[in-house]
Design a protein around this motif. Structure first.
Motif: not given
Length: 192
Positions: A77-97
């Motif tokens: 799993e990889r996670a790509y995070v945009l934004g900072n704590v205490d602000f809006p945050v968008a996260i993309d979690v990609e899993g590959l099996g």
């Protein structure tokens, strides 16, 4: 798993099959994530995302670039995070099996509460499952979901073998940003 030439070929072919049967998602992923992030209130550029991975060891670590993330043939799993704590945050979690992959976009508002998510589960068997969840300020959830053909991207009836992967197909829901498994790394900055 034995490392016979047949098994090695299978291990190499499945991720390629997943990506080749779903080229639209592979190439448009960054653009779709950018659109999702914007709808979440995050204006950062996808290229500036922070990158995290657990590489199937349940020990999340931050990486400077995707190329630094170690490969894992069973599940990663990889996670790509945009934004900072205490602000809006968008996260993309990609899993590959070996037989399937998934991606989940999470939107957390400035107070760290989950406000929406988009989840897509893709199989090597030619079908996928997509769902979108919206949470209002009272915590009420609206969910829309469907199965789809990966070649045509059209909605299809529930596949016969969907129950075989029910657990893998189930999205992980983090109601608060602080519930995300790599939150401490996100909160405290790069761990190297």
């Amino acid at each position: 798993m034995a490392h016979s030439p047949k098994n090695l070929l299978k291990q190499a072919c499945i991720p390629i099959l997943l990506l080749s049967t779903f080229p639209g998602r592979a190439t448009a992923s960054g653009n779709h994530f950018a659109e999702f992030a914007q709808s979440c209130g995050v204006t950062a550029v996808v290229a500036s995302a922070r990158i995290f991975s657990d590489n199937n060891k349940n020990q999340w670590k931050e990486y400077l670039t995707p190329k630094q993330v170690p490969e894992n043939t069973e599940w990663s799993e990889r996670a790509y995070v945009l934004g900072n704590v205490d602000f809006p945050v968008a996260i993309d979690v990609e899993g590959l099996g070996e037989d399937f992959g998934d991606s989940t976009y999470y939107c957390f508002n400035a107070s760290g509460r989950l406000s929406s998510l988009e989840h897509e589960f893709r199989t090597a068997w030619g079908w996928g499952f997509a769902e979108r969840r919206e949470l209002d300020t009272n915590g009420r959830e609206t969910t829309k979901s469907h199965f789809f053909s990966m070649t045509e991207r059209k909605e299809i009836p529930r596949p016969a073998n969907a129950d075989d992967v029910r657990e893998a197909m189930t999205v992980k829901i983090y109601k608060k940003l602080s519930d995300v498994p790599f939150f401490q790394l996100l909160k405290h900055g790069t761990s190297g």
